[in-house]
Design an enzyme around this catalytic site. Structure first.
Site, PDB file in Angstrom:
ATOM      1  N   LYS A 183       0.703  -1.069   0.074  1.00 23.54           N
ATOM      2  CA  LYS A 183       0.005  -0.041   0.015  1.00 23.54           C
ATOM      3  C   LYS A 183       0.737   1.330   0.033  1.00 23.54           C
ATOM      4  CE  LYS A 183      -0.524  -0.240   5.011  1.00 23.54           C
ATOM      5  NZ  LYS A 183      -1.115  -0.756   6.081  1.00 23.54           N
ATOM      6  N   ARG A 190     -10.645   0.365  14.178  1.00 26.92           N
ATOM      7  CA  ARG A 190     -10.692   1.020  12.888  1.00 26.92           C
ATOM      8  C   ARG A 190     -11.947   0.510  12.274  1.00 26.92           C
ATOM      9  NH1 ARG A 190      -4.887   1.039  10.093  1.00 26.92           N
ATOM     10  NH2 ARG A 190      -5.365  -1.105   9.561  1.00 26.92           N
ATOM     11  N   HIS A 219      -6.350  -7.186  12.988  1.00 31.65           N
ATOM     12  CA  HIS A 219      -5.084  -6.211  12.773  1.00 31.65           C
ATOM     13  C   HIS A 219      -4.570  -6.089  14.402  1.00 31.65           C
ATOM     14  CE1 HIS A 219      -2.068  -4.055  10.978  1.00 31.65           C
ATOM     15  NE2 HIS A 219      -2.567  -2.845  11.331  1.00 31.65           N
ATOM     16  N   ARG A 259       0.564 -10.955   7.092  1.00 29.70           N
ATOM     17  CA  ARG A 259       0.593  -9.672   6.214  1.00 29.70           C
ATOM     18  C   ARG A 259       2.125  -8.660   6.505  1.00 29.70           C
ATOM     19  NH1 ARG A 259      -4.273  -9.644   8.617  1.00 29.70           N
ATOM     20  NH2 ARG A 259      -3.642  -7.921   9.837  1.00 29.70           N
ATOM     21  N   TYR A 293      16.003  30.644   6.085  1.00 29.00           N
ATOM     22  CA  TYR A 293      14.938  31.457   6.635  1.00 29.00           C
ATOM     23  C   TYR A 293      14.826  31.648   8.280  1.00 29.00           C
ATOM     24  CZ  TYR A 293      12.781  30.523   1.983  1.00 29.00           C
ATOM     25  OH  TYR A 293      12.497  30.614   0.588  1.00 29.00           O
ATOM     26  N   CYS A 338      14.511  24.128   3.622  1.00 27.88           N
ATOM     27  CA  CYS A 338      13.530  25.012   2.737  1.00 27.88           C
ATOM     28  C   CYS A 338      12.780  23.881   1.683  1.00 27.88           C
ATOM     29  CB  CYS A 338      14.399  25.986   1.616  1.00 27.88           C
ATOM     30  SG  CYS A 338      15.621  26.705   2.621  1.00 27.88           S
ATOM     31  N   MET A 339      11.898  24.589   0.950  1.00 23.88           N
ATOM     32  CA  MET A 339      11.054  23.542   0.190  1.00 23.88           C
ATOM     33  C   MET A 339      12.026  22.747  -0.833  1.00 23.88           C
ATOM     34  SD  MET A 339       8.006  24.521  -2.435  1.00 23.88           S
ATOM     35  CE  MET A 339       7.241  25.617  -1.380  1.00 23.88           C
ATOM     36  N   ASP A 340      13.001  23.388  -1.283  1.00 27.98           N
ATOM     37  CA  ASP A 340      13.899  22.599  -2.357  1.00 27.98           C
ATOM     38  C   ASP A 340      15.334  22.653  -2.192  1.00 27.98           C
ATOM     39  OD1 ASP A 340      11.306  23.168  -3.786  1.00 27.98           O
ATOM     40  OD2 ASP A 340      11.904  25.246  -4.044  1.00 27.98           O
TER      41      ASP A 340
HETATM   42  C1  LIG Z   1      -0.441  -1.583   6.962  1.00 27.25           C
HETATM   43  C2  LIG Z   1      -1.200  -3.125   7.555  1.00 27.25           C
HETATM   44  C3  LIG Z   1      -0.291  -4.286   7.342  1.00 27.25           C
HETATM   45  C4  LIG Z   1       1.357  -4.153   7.465  1.00 27.25           C
HETATM   46  O1  LIG Z   1       1.824  -3.579   8.801  1.00 27.25           O
HETATM   47  P1  LIG Z   1       3.326  -3.461   8.787  1.00 27.25           P
HETATM   48  O2  LIG Z   1       3.509  -2.892  10.173  1.00 27.25           O
HETATM   49  O3  LIG Z   1       3.940  -2.530   7.902  1.00 27.25           O
HETATM   50  O4  LIG Z   1       3.814  -4.819   8.642  1.00 27.25           O
HETATM   51  C5  LIG Z   1      -0.694  -5.104   7.922  1.00 27.25           C
HETATM   52  N1  LIG Z   1      -2.339  -5.530   7.941  1.00 27.25           N
HETATM   53  C6  LIG Z   1      -3.011  -4.162   7.911  1.00 27.25           C
HETATM   54  C7  LIG Z   1      -4.619  -4.507   8.004  1.00 27.25           C
HETATM   55  C8  LIG Z   1      -2.524  -2.979   7.373  1.00 27.25           C
HETATM   56  O5  LIG Z   1      -3.344  -1.834   7.725  1.00 27.25           O
END
Ligand SMILES: *Cc1c(COP(=O)(O)O)cnc(C)c1O
Length: 405
Positions: free
Chosen positions: A38, A135, A165, A221, A266, A313-315
């Site tokens: 993601k 969540r 999760h 995951r 700045y 700065c920005m750049d």
């Molecule tokens: C982002 C996410 C993960 C991965 O988490 P990490 O800490 O980066 O391994 C796994 N499951 C869900 C539901 C997530 O949102």
């Protein structure tokens, strides 16, 4: 060899593979990995990372439908799960591309069922169970088990998976994570009593897969660990030897001497207390380099530390090279990664700037091209400046001069 001179992020695909192998070696035999790519692969580039980890994963997880479509468009054919909530308007496309949505409400399931039946297809879904994140997901209770049973019986729907999760698996004290695991397993039992068989059970994130063998189940995951970062400082680094896959590099554009009393950047927050040699680095918060590192961070030049002077700065930003012999324009600058025996980690930047390491890598901006390395050679790149805005047009003004009609 690197086709960029201002700034670039080098993503080493051999290191990504090394991280995958290290995780596989630590997992329970039979447990598969779902690669979490993601947020454009945590800023590394989802497509290239997905390609590199493909042999090691059963499938992929992304946050949004668009992220899933992007992978499919690039020929990624293994299962893809969308971890977030998907809007109804995406359902048809999602079923066409065999992408798994996350479901935990009746209305979501009904909409999927209706469309799947209409298309003459079966949509595979994963149920989300809330065991402590608050969540998304159905609460772990008997009423939710009834709902899960109802969803499983809807035409056109196959409940392929159930996941939860962890909120605190990255802490040394695993009490809370174990409670979540228990709530999950109890819920699976409730489903079994109702005759709902879950084929793919998955719980762990990176923290869980490193430290909680009891949570392995069918899949884990893996997110941040793919990219070589540990979820937190509390995780035991000896279990899985990860290496950061990304380096952030630039080159000095200007080196000059300033006298005592001269201010830098700045707000004039930095004042030289002696004559100094100051170098300008052409990167800033417009590239995602945190402004919170103003006056706190450092970069590496010629294998030595150069502290940031004043505000980022920005750049551009300025660094102190007074003690770096021979520092000159065009010298390589390492903002993240190694130079000689020195290394700047994302964790160090997060600590110094009061930020979060996940956020820093996700935040490396689109102005920074990603360069992909294999066997020490550039094998590809991802560059926002290659994008073409379709349907975009302005008048024929090319070649016009400023101030002249
Ligand atoms: C982002 C996410 C993960 C991965 O988490 P990490 O800490 O980066 O391994 C796994 N499951 C869900 C539901 C997530 O949102």
């Amino acid at each position: 060899m690197i086709p960029y001179t201002r700034v670039y992020a080098a993503v080493n695909l051999d290191v990504v593979e090394h991280n995958m192998k290290a995780m596989v070696a630590n997992l329970t035999e039979g447990t598969g990995i779902m690669g979490v790519v993601k947020a454009d692969g945590y800023g590394h580039g989802a497509v290239w990372v997905a390609g590199a980890i493909d042999p090691y994963v059963r499938g992929y997880a992304v946050a949004t439908a668009e992220e899933a479509f992007l992978l499919r468009r690039h020929g990624i054919s293994k299962p893809i799960l969308i971890l977030g909530v998907t809007h109804e308007s995406c359902i048809r496309q999602l079923i066409e591309q065999e992408i798994r949505p996350t479901v935990f409400q009746r209305k979501q399931a009904l909409a999927l069922s209706r469309t799947a039946v209409d298309m003459g297809k079966i949509v595979r879904i994963h149920l989300a169970l809330d065991t402590g994140m608050s969540r998304i997901g159905m609460r772990a209770c008997p009423e939710s088990a009834d709902l899960a049973e109802e969803i499983a019986s809807m035409p056109g729907i196959c409940v392929e998976g159930l996941f939860t999760h962890f909120a605190r698996a990255d802490e040394t004290d695993k009490t809370s994570a174990r409670q979540q695991l228990r709530a999950y397993l109890d819920f699976v039992k409730l489903l079994e009593e109702r005759g709902v068989k879950i084929l793919v059970r998955h719980i762990s994130n990176s923290a869980g897969l490193m430290e909680m063998r009891e949570a392995d189940c069918d899949l884990v995951r893996a997110g941040i660990s793919i990219y070589g970062l540990y979820p937190s400082d509390e995780v035991d680094r000896d279990r899985v030897a990860l290496r950061p896959a990304m380096e952030l590099k630039s080159r000095l554009t200007y080196v000059k001497t300033i006298g005592a009393g001269v201010r830098v950047s700045y707000g004039g927050t930095f004042v030289a207390d002696r004559p100094m040699i100051v170098a300008t680095v052409p990167i800033g918060y417009g590239d995602g380099y945190p402004r919170s590192l103003s006056g706190k961070g450092r970069v590496l030049i010629r294998g030595k530390s150069a502290p940031i002077l004043g505000r980022v700065c920005m750049d551009q930003m300025m660094v102190d090279v007074t003690d770096i012999r021979g520092a000159a324009e065009d010298d390589e600058v390492t903002l993240i990664g190694r130079d000689g025996t020195e290394e700047i980690t994302v964790e160090e930047l997060a600590r110094l700037g009061g930020g979060f390491h996940y956020e820093i890598i996700c935040g490396i901006g689109k102005r920074v091209p990603r360069v992909y390395i294999r066997d020490g050679k550039v094998v590809g790149k991802k560059d926002y400046f290659d994008d073409v805005c379709r349907d975009f047009s302005v008048g024929q003004s090319q070649g016009a001069e400023l101030g002249i009609q």
